[in-house]
Design a protein around this motif. Structure first.
Motif, mmCIF file in Angstrom:
data_model
loop_
_atom_site.group_PDB
_atom_site.id
_atom_site.type_symbol
_atom_site.label_atom_id
_atom_site.label_comp_id
_atom_site.label_asym_id
_atom_site.label_seq_id
_atom_site.Cartn_x
_atom_site.Cartn_y
_atom_site.Cartn_z
ATOM 1 N N ILE A 163 0.947 -1.171 0.093
ATOM 2 C CA ILE A 163 -0.166 0.103 0.036
ATOM 3 C C ILE A 163 1.021 1.388 0.415
ATOM 4 N N LEU A 164 2.280 0.952 0.944
ATOM 5 C CA LEU A 164 3.321 2.704 0.879
ATOM 6 C C LEU A 164 3.310 2.644 -0.334
ATOM 7 N N HIS A 165 3.749 1.623 -1.727
ATOM 8 C CA HIS A 165 4.180 1.855 -2.728
ATOM 9 C C HIS A 165 2.725 2.430 -3.415
ATOM 10 N N GLU A 166 2.177 1.932 -3.457
ATOM 11 C CA GLU A 166 0.739 2.769 -4.709
ATOM 12 C C GLU A 166 0.610 3.320 -3.850
ATOM 13 N N PHE A 167 0.615 4.004 -2.175
ATOM 14 C CA PHE A 167 0.671 5.625 -2.466
ATOM 15 C C PHE A 167 1.620 6.182 -3.338
ATOM 16 N N GLU A 168 2.588 5.581 -2.610
ATOM 17 C CA GLU A 168 3.870 6.775 -3.593
ATOM 18 C C GLU A 168 3.525 6.571 -4.804
ATOM 19 N N GLU A 169 3.428 5.863 -5.919
ATOM 20 C CA GLU A 169 3.084 6.335 -6.988
ATOM 21 C C GLU A 169 2.359 6.668 -7.708
ATOM 22 N N ASN A 170 1.040 6.921 -6.295
ATOM 23 C CA ASN A 170 0.097 7.705 -7.325
ATOM 24 C C ASN A 170 -0.017 9.285 -7.698
ATOM 25 N N ASN A 171 -0.700 9.274 -8.451
ATOM 26 C CA ASN A 171 -0.019 10.857 -8.554
ATOM 27 C C ASN A 171 -1.463 11.594 -8.748
#
Length: 244
Positions: A123-131
């Motif tokens: 989820i942290l990775h998805e948050f970082e990649e979220n634009n």
């Protein structure tokens, strides 16, 4: 008792580097280092104060005894902050999964992301990649998380990050020496503050909505431990005055 064996015996000189060595005296004491054998160098932060403001917007105390009432008052404050930063990404630090669940269940928003202990890294990775303007609600992003620039432009400290007293080691160390518990709380607070401010040209606004911050701020031990750069960033310090 174990520091000498596992940390200090591997060289004639040992260098500790950290943004959160808050007291030479206590640091040396707990590692069994003689103070006269240690140099303590403190380097000022290169981050401009105006780029990392701390805004106090108290909902009430988030202690176990008062949290139910304060949680209700916190919801409109969080909505206001989310609206103010409607086009930016942010973090909400809850310090427990139960606090995280309360926000998710009572503040419906497509912006909010959250995790459990098993999928935290994904989820942290998805948050970082979220634009987009995602907001990550989490009890465990206090340290080891690097969110520079547009990855995090604001954060909310929902509850003061006291160490978990249900942890047997934490409880025993607190009972043995209360200053250790205070020290760990101050460290976690400083670390939490630094998650979204990662470079000299970065910027991140931090909101504290737990009114218990007022209580700890006025205790002498915390006044000594909390870094001056943190104190300087508080833009409405008048709210920290205790009632006579």
């Amino acid at each position: 008792r174990i520091a000498k064996k596992y940390l200090l015996q591997y060289g004639d000189t040992v260098l500790f580097m950290s943004a959160t060595i808050l007291s030479k005296k206590l640091f040396c004491k707990w590692l069994g280092i003689k103070q006269e054998e240690a140099y303590f160098l403190k380097v000022p932060t290169p981050f401009k104060t105006e780029n990392r403001p701390i805004i106090l917007d108290f909902a009430g105390e988030m202690t176990n005894r008062k949290i139910k009432r304060s949680q209700v008052k916190a919801l409109p404050i969080i909505r206001k902050i989310l609206s103010k930063h409607e086009n930016e990404k942010g973090l909400i630090h809850t310090n427990s999964y139960s606090n995280m669940d309360y926000i998710i269940q009572n503040l419906p928003s497509s912006r909010l992301m959250y995790h459990n202990p098993r999928n935290r890294e994904r989820i942290l990775h998805e948050f970082e990649e979220n634009n987009e303007n995602a907001v990550l609600v989490s009890p465990s992003m206090n340290e080891g998380v690097d969110l520079p620039y547009d990855k995090c432009r604001f954060q909310i400290i929902y509850k003061i990050p006291y160490p978990n007293l249900t942890d047997k080691q934490v409880y025993k160390r607190m009972r043995k020496e209360g200053r250790w518990y205070d020290y760990q709380t101050a460290i976690k607070l400083m670390q939490t503050y630094g998650r979204g401010m990662r470079a000299e040209d970065d910027s991140c606004v931090t909101y504290i909505i737990d009114e218990d911050f007022k209580t700890i701020y006025n205790r002498p031990i915390y006044r000594k431990l909390i870094q001056q750069s943190f104190k300087d960033a508080i833009i409405n310090p008048n709210l920290l005055e205790l009632k006579k």
